[in-house]
Design an enzyme around this catalytic site. Structure first.
Site, mmCIF file in Angstrom:
data_model
loop_
_atom_site.group_PDB
_atom_site.id
_atom_site.type_symbol
_atom_site.label_atom_id
_atom_site.label_comp_id
_atom_site.label_asym_id
_atom_site.label_seq_id
_atom_site.Cartn_x
_atom_site.Cartn_y
_atom_site.Cartn_z
ATOM 1 N N ARG A 1 -1.061 -9.933 1.010
ATOM 2 C CA ARG A 1 -0.159 -8.846 1.409
ATOM 3 C C ARG A 1 0.297 -9.038 2.851
ATOM 4 N NH1 ARG A 1 -2.227 -2.965 0.242
ATOM 5 N NH2 ARG A 1 -0.036 -2.519 0.679
ATOM 6 N N CYS B 1 -3.101 -0.817 8.370
ATOM 7 C CA CYS B 1 -3.223 -1.382 7.023
ATOM 8 C C CYS B 1 -1.957 -1.007 6.270
ATOM 9 C CB CYS B 1 -4.488 -0.875 6.339
ATOM 10 S SG CYS B 1 -4.598 0.930 6.230
#
Length: 292
Positions: A201, A257
Site C-alpha cells: 500500500r 496510516c
C-alpha cells in the site's frame, strides 16, 4: 485495594494472567475494542457473544471516531465530550478528578484501563492513544488479545451495568498535526514522516480502501504489523528499540496510516522504545488523498 500499576505502565502491556487476577479490582476497567473494517458490526456481535468478564465495548466508528466529512479522513478523532461520558460510564477516574470536583473524595489511584482486540493491537492501540491524548496515562493493552485470553480464561456474555466515573479530560493538542502542519514540516531537516501501512500500500501497488493509491511524498515505511508477532504478542523491548534505531535521535517523528488507526500501533511501539514525542496525523492518507 490499592494496586501498583507502575510495571504495567512501563511495559505498556499486561498479561492475561495479570488481568485475570485483577478482574474484580475497582481500580481496573476493561475496554473491548474488537472491530473489522470489512464488517463494521462484527466486533459488536463478537462482544455480545462472549467477552472478558466485566469488559465494556468500544466501537471504532461510534466511540473511537467522529463523523466523516469530505476531508479529515475516514476515522476523524471522536468528540472529546462524548468519549469522556463513555469513559465515565465504565467507571474511569482520572488522577485530577477530585481536584476539579471537590464532591469526589477518596478516589485513590487513577483507574488503570486495559484495552484489547483480536487484531494485533490495531484497534486497542487507537483506544490507548486516545486516552493518552485526553491526558490519561494509566492505560495498557492486553498481550495476545482476546484469542489468547479465551484459550486460558473464562469468558462471559453478560453486559456489565454502567458505572459512575469521574474522568476529566486534558487534551494534549501537541500530539496531533493537521494536513497543513504536515505539509509545512515533513521536509524539514530532522523531521521524519512514517507511513504505517503494509509495504504494497505504501508503494501504491494495492489500495483496498482509499480512492487513490500511493503515499505522502517523503514518507518512510514502517508497517504496523512489525510491532507484534502473528499471534498478537508484542515483540520485546530490545526488538522495539532495534526496529526504531535509525529514528532514535531525529528531532520530530510524524506518524500516519490509512485513517489514523493503525498508526497508533507504531506510536505505541515508539513509546515502548523510549521515543515519546512522536505525533499523529489523524487524517492520514485518507485525508491527504482527498485533496489530490
Amino acid at each position: 485495594m490499592d494496586i501498583d500499576h507502575r510495571d504495567q505502565l512501563v511495559s505498556g502491556v499486561v498479561s492475561a494472567e495479570w488481568l485475570y487476577e485483577h478482574l474484580d479490582d475497582p481500580q481496573v476497567a476493561i475496554a473491548d475494542c474488537r472491530f473489522s473494517l470489512a464488517d463494521p458490526e462484527l466486533g459488536q456481535r463478537q462482544y455480545q457473544e462472549s467477552h472478558i468478564p466485566g469488559a465494556y465495548y468500544f466501537d471504532l466508528n461510534r466511540d473511537l471516531s467522529g463523523p466523516v466529512g469530505q476531508h479529515g479522513g475516514r476515522h476523524p478523532l471522536p468528540d472529546v465530550g462524548t468519549l469522556t461520558e463513555k469513559l465515565r460510564a465504565i467507571g474511569v477516574h482520572s488522577s485530577n478528578s477530585s481536584l476539579e470536583n471537590p464532591d469526589l473524595e477518596n478516589l485513590g489511584e487513577p483507574t488503570l484501563v486495559v484495552a484489547y482486540d483480536n487484531s494485533r493491537f490495531a484497534f486497542a492501540a487507537r483506544f490507548w492513544w486516545l486516552l493518552r491524548y485526553l491526558g490519561h496515562e494509566h492505560v495498557v493493552i492486553l498481550e495476545g488479545g482476546f484469542s489468547n485470553w479465551q484459550a486460558n480464561y473464562p469468558v462471559s456474555n453478560a453486559i456489565p451495568e454502567p458505572k459512575v466515573g469521574s474522568f476529566v479530560p486534558h487534551v494534549q493538542g501537541d500530539r496531533i498535526l493537521d494536513i497543513e502542519a504536515v505539509k509545512s514540516r515533513k521536509d524539514r531537516p530532522g523531521v521524519v514522516l512514517v507511513d504505517s501501512r503494509e509495504g504494497d500500500r505504501y508503494r501504491g501497488e494495492r489500495e483496498p480502501i482509499d480512492p487513490i493509491a500511493g503515499h505522502i511524498p517523503g514518507a518512510v515505511n514502517y508497517p504496523w504489523q512489525m510491532v507484534t508477532t502473528s499471534e498478537g504478542q508484542v515483540r520485546s523491548l530490545a526488538e522495539q528499540q532495534q526496529h526504531w534505531a535509525e529514528l532514535a535521535h531525529v528531532e520530530e517523528i510524524i506518524v500516519y496510516c490509512g485513517s489514523g488507526v493503525t498508526a497508533c500501533v507504531n506510536l505505541f511501539s515508539l513509546e515502548m522504545a523510549g521515543i515519546r514525542d512522536a505525533k499523529l496525523y489523524p487524517g492520514s492518507w485518507s485525508d491527504w488523498c482527498s485533496y489530490l
